[in-house]
Scaffold this motif. Sequence first.
Motif, short mmCIF file in Angstrom:
data_model
loop_
_atom_site.label_atom_id
_atom_site.label_comp_id
_atom_site.label_asym_id
_atom_site.label_seq_id
_atom_site.Cartn_x
_atom_site.Cartn_y
_atom_site.Cartn_z
N HIS A 80 0.86 -1.19 0.00
CA HIS A 80 0.00 0.00 0.00
C HIS A 80 0.90 1.23 0.00
O HIS A 80 1.84 1.30 0.77
N GLY A 106 -3.94 0.34 6.61
CA GLY A 106 -4.52 1.37 7.47
C GLY A 106 -3.56 2.48 7.82
O GLY A 106 -3.97 3.56 8.23
N SER A 112 -3.57 8.46 1.98
CA SER A 112 -4.25 8.22 0.70
C SER A 112 -3.37 8.71 -0.45
O SER A 112 -2.36 9.38 -0.24
N THR A 146 -9.48 6.36 13.24
CA THR A 146 -10.57 7.06 12.56
C THR A 146 -11.38 7.95 13.49
O THR A 146 -12.24 8.71 13.04
N GLY A 204 -8.61 -1.40 7.92
CA GLY A 204 -7.77 -0.54 7.08
C GLY A 204 -8.53 -0.08 5.85
O GLY A 204 -9.74 0.21 5.91
N SER A 205 -7.80 -0.05 4.71
CA SER A 205 -8.48 0.30 3.46
C SER A 205 -8.77 -0.97 2.67
O SER A 205 -9.40 -0.93 1.62
N LEU A 246 -12.96 -2.71 2.99
CA LEU A 246 -14.18 -1.88 2.94
C LEU A 246 -15.33 -2.64 2.27
O LEU A 246 -16.48 -2.56 2.70
N ASN A 269 -8.09 9.76 9.43
CA ASN A 269 -7.84 8.56 8.64
C ASN A 269 -8.99 8.26 7.66
O ASN A 269 -9.55 7.14 7.67
N GLY A 322 -11.32 7.16 4.60
CA GLY A 322 -11.21 6.02 3.68
C GLY A 322 -10.75 4.74 4.36
O GLY A 322 -10.41 3.77 3.71
N ARG A 323 -10.71 4.77 5.71
CA ARG A 323 -10.34 3.56 6.45
C ARG A 323 -11.55 3.11 7.28
O ARG A 323 -12.34 3.94 7.73
#
Length: 476
Positions: free
Chosen positions: A36, A78, A82, A203, A433-434, A437, A466, A468-469
């Motif tokens: 990532h 995570g 981004s 988050t 994390g991302s 999702l 954070n 998008g996590r």
Amino acid sequence: MEDQVTARLTEMLGAGAVLTSGTDQARYLSDWRDRHRGTARCVVMPKTTQEVASVLRLCGELGVPVFPQGGNTSVCGGSVPSEDGRGIVLSLERMNRVRDVNARNNSMIVEAGCVLAAVQEAARAAERYFPLSLGAEGSCQIGGNIATNAGGTSVVRYGNTRDLVLGLEAVLPDGRIWNGLRTLRKDNSGYDLKNLFIGSEGTLAVVTAAALKLFPLAPTTLTSFFALNDVEQAVALGEKLQKQFPGELVALEMMSRSELEIVLRHIPGSHCPLGEKGQWQLLVELTSSAPPAALTEQLNACVEDAMTEGIVLDAVVAANEKQREKLWHLRHSVTEANKREGMGLTHDIAVPVYRIPDFIERAGAMLQRDFPGVEVVVVGHIGDGNLHYIGMLTHEAWRNTADKPACQLRLAHALYDIAIAMGGTFSAEHGIGSLHLDEMRRYKDPVELDLMQQVKQLLDPRGIMNPGRVLPPRAQ
Ligand SMILES: Cc1cc2nc3c(=O)[nH]c(=O)nc-3n(C[C@H](O)[C@H](O)[C@H](O)COP(=O)(O)OP(=O)(O)OC[C@H]3O[C@@H](n4cnc5c(N)ncnc54)[C@H](O)[C@@H]3O)c2cc1C
């Protein structure tokens, strides 16, 4: 040209605490496995809780995304920012003081940036034991462990990180500092807010310090390694050990022969004390206040019994600390060895312990049918029902795989469907994390997801923490 946000942060924290060049930032922008990557305006490294508060206040006012980062060992994307480069990385690495160790109260207060191994060491120096232990302990930070509610190898006896935290200090997205650093075992004075922040993966707030539970140091530790024919035997042996050593069993770690072979192939100096015996291996650790001879005798009797019952093929007990370290080295090297072997598509599932053999059988049959050529590699905390079920491809096979994301998702969902149908989960200890999702949308109860979105909205109305996590975007 330096952007305005970076200029204000530099003014606030000093140039030494703000990294702006590509070279300086590089290690904060991709994760440990380099799967990532992101970009950021800058990386800030505050030294105090007040400085964290100033950073969040400014970012809150300007609507700048903040990506908290600990040791950057997260395996689900995570901890890196981004890709749009709008945000900043907030590294806790300079907040690494042990504020207090209170042996009489069996507690300690540490800052979030303390590396886990240093926390264990500080406890040991006071003749106390902090039980959280995982392969990344030389790099991961206690703040990251709390943010992910990390599991590790001693959950079977001491629980997840959540069970080891007595209190927290955290900075909210508007810059307010919550001081919840209590060291009590009992405190029913209202909602338990610390448990909201534990596992929230950065988050909701930045964890800046924690009050942790300590335990007396056990004078005796016995580590043993077992060769077994099948997974039923591993589960049966686990049940037997739990029954015979209810207060002593600390670790119950399982590995498939395929995983062991990968470790032996790639980790110099690694050696299996039981040679080629067994399709499955179990690493077991007991600790006790009883003298070593008494515990060894009890364990030997249990092993003999298990061999007579046909549960165990062979076993070895570490005779000294060096042998113990070598056994643990096999277990702790799996992530590194897998990285060298090829592309491991890792799935961090959990099912009720007694369903593990059923899961392994169904998942294996599915892979053979739908993903021929993918090798099954399994390592897991079997006492917790948690398996890292890995579909391993050689680097070349992965390079030649068409439409990688679709292939990855198809395999993941096929495995998660099996686990969920057994009352299991798609994320046992690594978090969301991302990476997960889609699974949050697919498997989470809609009411649960809605409540999570409302909590996020309440604590972080501008959505700077954070982004998008953990939570998928709401459907419009
Ligand atoms: C070799 C290896 C073995 C591992 N074994 C295990 C294992 O057995 N069990 C297990 O559970 N995990 C394991 N992991 C995964 C990982 O080590 C854990 O998730 C660990 O808890 C992450 O800590 P970190 O400090 O590296 O956090 P990071 O990776 O830096 O961050 C993880 C998440 O926490 C957030 N975060 C970090 N610090 C803070 C803070 N102070 N305040 C708010 N949010 C924060 C980040 O934004 C991110 O969302 C392993 C990883 C590796 C590489």
